[in-house]
Design an enzyme around this catalytic site. Sequence first.
Site, short mmCIF file in Angstrom:
data_model
loop_
_atom_site.label_atom_id
_atom_site.label_comp_id
_atom_site.label_asym_id
_atom_site.label_seq_id
_atom_site.Cartn_x
_atom_site.Cartn_y
_atom_site.Cartn_z
N LEU A 144 -4.58 -2.31 -14.15
CA LEU A 144 -5.91 -2.94 -14.11
C LEU A 144 -6.85 -2.15 -13.21
O LEU A 144 -6.43 -1.43 -12.31
CB LEU A 144 -5.82 -4.39 -13.65
N THR A 146 1.87 1.83 -6.75
CA THR A 146 1.95 3.15 -7.38
C THR A 146 2.82 4.05 -6.50
O THR A 146 2.54 4.21 -5.32
CB THR A 146 0.54 3.75 -7.52
N ASN A 192 0.82 -1.20 0.00
CA ASN A 192 0.00 0.00 0.00
C ASN A 192 0.87 1.27 0.00
O ASN A 192 1.86 1.32 0.73
CB ASN A 192 -0.79 -0.06 1.32
N ASN A 246 -3.58 7.84 -14.51
CA ASN A 246 -4.72 8.00 -13.60
C ASN A 246 -5.21 9.45 -13.58
O ASN A 246 -6.41 9.70 -13.55
CB ASN A 246 -4.35 7.54 -12.19
N ALA A 247 -4.27 10.39 -13.61
CA ALA A 247 -4.67 11.80 -13.59
C ALA A 247 -5.47 12.14 -14.85
O ALA A 247 -6.48 12.84 -14.79
CB ALA A 247 -3.43 12.69 -13.47
N CYS A 282 -7.47 5.12 -5.94
CA CYS A 282 -6.33 5.56 -6.77
C CYS A 282 -6.41 6.99 -7.28
O CYS A 282 -5.44 7.74 -7.14
CB CYS A 282 -6.22 4.63 -7.97
C1 UGA Z 1 -8.21 3.07 -11.83
C2 UGA Z 1 -7.70 3.05 -13.28
O1 UGA Z 1 -8.80 2.98 -14.19
C3 UGA Z 1 -6.79 1.83 -13.51
O2 UGA Z 1 -6.25 1.87 -14.83
C4 UGA Z 1 -5.65 1.88 -12.49
O3 UGA Z 1 -4.80 0.75 -12.62
C5 UGA Z 1 -6.24 1.88 -11.08
O4 UGA Z 1 -7.08 3.05 -10.94
C6 UGA Z 1 -5.12 1.91 -10.08
O5 UGA Z 1 -4.36 2.88 -10.07
O6 UGA Z 1 -4.93 0.93 -9.36
P1 UGA Z 1 -10.16 1.84 -10.47
O7 UGA Z 1 -9.97 2.94 -9.48
O8 UGA Z 1 -10.16 0.44 -10.00
O9 UGA Z 1 -9.03 1.93 -11.62
O10 UGA Z 1 -11.56 2.07 -11.21
P2 UGA Z 1 -12.05 2.95 -12.44
O11 UGA Z 1 -12.79 2.05 -13.37
O12 UGA Z 1 -10.97 3.75 -13.03
O13 UGA Z 1 -13.13 3.92 -11.76
C7 UGA Z 1 -12.75 4.98 -10.89
C8 UGA Z 1 -13.94 5.85 -10.58
O14 UGA Z 1 -14.34 6.62 -11.72
C9 UGA Z 1 -15.18 5.06 -10.17
O15 UGA Z 1 -15.81 5.70 -9.07
C10 UGA Z 1 -16.05 5.12 -11.39
O16 UGA Z 1 -17.41 4.98 -11.10
C11 UGA Z 1 -15.73 6.50 -11.91
N1 UGA Z 1 -16.04 6.68 -13.35
C12 UGA Z 1 -15.40 5.93 -14.29
C13 UGA Z 1 -16.93 7.67 -13.74
O17 UGA Z 1 -17.52 8.39 -12.90
N2 UGA Z 1 -17.21 7.85 -15.08
C14 UGA Z 1 -16.58 7.11 -16.04
O18 UGA Z 1 -16.86 7.34 -17.24
C15 UGA Z 1 -15.68 6.12 -15.64
#
Ligand code: UGA
Length: 436
Positions: free
Chosen positions: A131, A98, A57, A193-194, A245
């Site tokens: 992922l 990360t 972590n 991520n940003a 993240c």
């Molecule tokens: C994110 C990144 O997508 C991964 O590529 C990265 O590896 C990961 O962080 C990490 O650093 O470990 P994650 O946080 O698991 O993955 O989930 P996401 O699918 O990215 O969703 C993040 C948030 O954005 C969620 O609350 C989701 O509901 C929201 N979201 C996503 C939106 O509000 N709108 C969208 O169009 C897409």
Amino acid sequence: MVDLNQQRIDAWNSENLPIYEPGLDEVVKACRGRNLFFSTDCEAAIRAAQCIFVSVNTPTKKTGLGKGKAADLTYWESAARNIAAWSTSDKIIVEKSTVPVRTAEAIEKVLLRNCPAQGVHFDILSNPEFLAEGTAIDDLTAPDRVLIGGKIENERGTAACAALVDVYANWVPRERILTANLWSAELSKLTANAMLAQRISSINAISALCECTGADVSQVSFAIGKDSRIGPKFLNASVGFGGSCFQKDILNLAYICECHGLQEVADYWYSVVGMNDYQKTRFVRRVVSAMFNTIRNKKIAMLGFAFKKDTGDTRETPAIDVASGMIDDGAKIALFDPQVPEEQVRMDMGDEAMKSITCYSKPMDALNDAHAVTIMTEWDEFKTYDWKAIYEVMHKPAFVFDGRNILDHAHLREIGFIVYALGKPIDPFLKSAEGA
Ligand code: UGA
């Protein structure tokens, strides 16, 4: 797979894995005891390994220098100290966690100065994880790309990179395995991520404008996503992004910029987090103003608490801020999430807030006698509910506030609901509400 935490390892060795992730059970069951072993014997595992993935972590620092922004590398450093202490042969050390850019340099110093064995060489690689939760197994088996950073300017570094490339090449096409210098790989992770979070904040900013102008954010997303330079993904307006993240990594990136004297660059990225906070606050304001400016003692059903569907993870979920905002206004929250247990909600919200929250294991119990429903997570099952039956058991006017735009709003309006959908043309009933 080693961890110091006995309870966690016991869970990984049991029938009930410690995390919910579609497809994970099958993978673990197929491999456990064959070529996948879970143990707390870190020393033996470190001694035996040729290559060590460090996946600890790296949360945001809570105290001290860089508090609330910088990454806390305590666990990373302690893992490095253990690796150094127990290694008697050369190792490839892979940064999976990360980390801020140039962490590998600091880790190398810790490894080199703490290894009692003579002549042991450590090669450090950065192999950031891309992922996402909920789709982790698919993302792992068919990734868009795998990124491996190393000291490609020298022979040892190139050989270490090649060794890790060969591991991935067992299932990932070679053209998808990218190599880069260490610092590019580390920085690419934070930047990815940003940029993803920035897309969500951008479309969420537009969702507010849509509500004022009669535009529909889904139509805007669809239209702009057809431009191949923009693309269709990550353009769903929502009540806000959550997860362990995005916020953490943006704050970390901005802090690194600040440390380099780049205040304008830092402020640019901070604004992505600021827009996310605004979206959550705006949602609560909509709820309160629509319901005649008072939600005191009203039962408000909250469907979903996880930060996204197909996970029980609640870290930084927008539901926390929305629930707190509604509780500040006196609401009684009736919560249902298919994967989040009550103890988790209590840990996230605290005992005081729990006096205003009741968790239910059946959705209908949360909805019965409610004045309003708020959708916080896009769980597929919410779409399949009998919304006519739900309308019957709710107080009137019955409100739906769809924070994920997943329900069939026209159908809900036909039934009689007053519907607020993020970034969509506002119901005449809600238009007259003040302060939204
Ligand atoms: C994110 C990144 O997508 C991964 O590529 C990265 O590896 C990961 O962080 C990490 O650093 O470990 P994650 O946080 O698991 O993955 O989930 P996401 O699918 O990215 O969703 C993040 C948030 O954005 C969620 O609350 C989701 O509901 C929201 N979201 C996503 C939106 O509000 N709108 C969208 O169009 C897409």
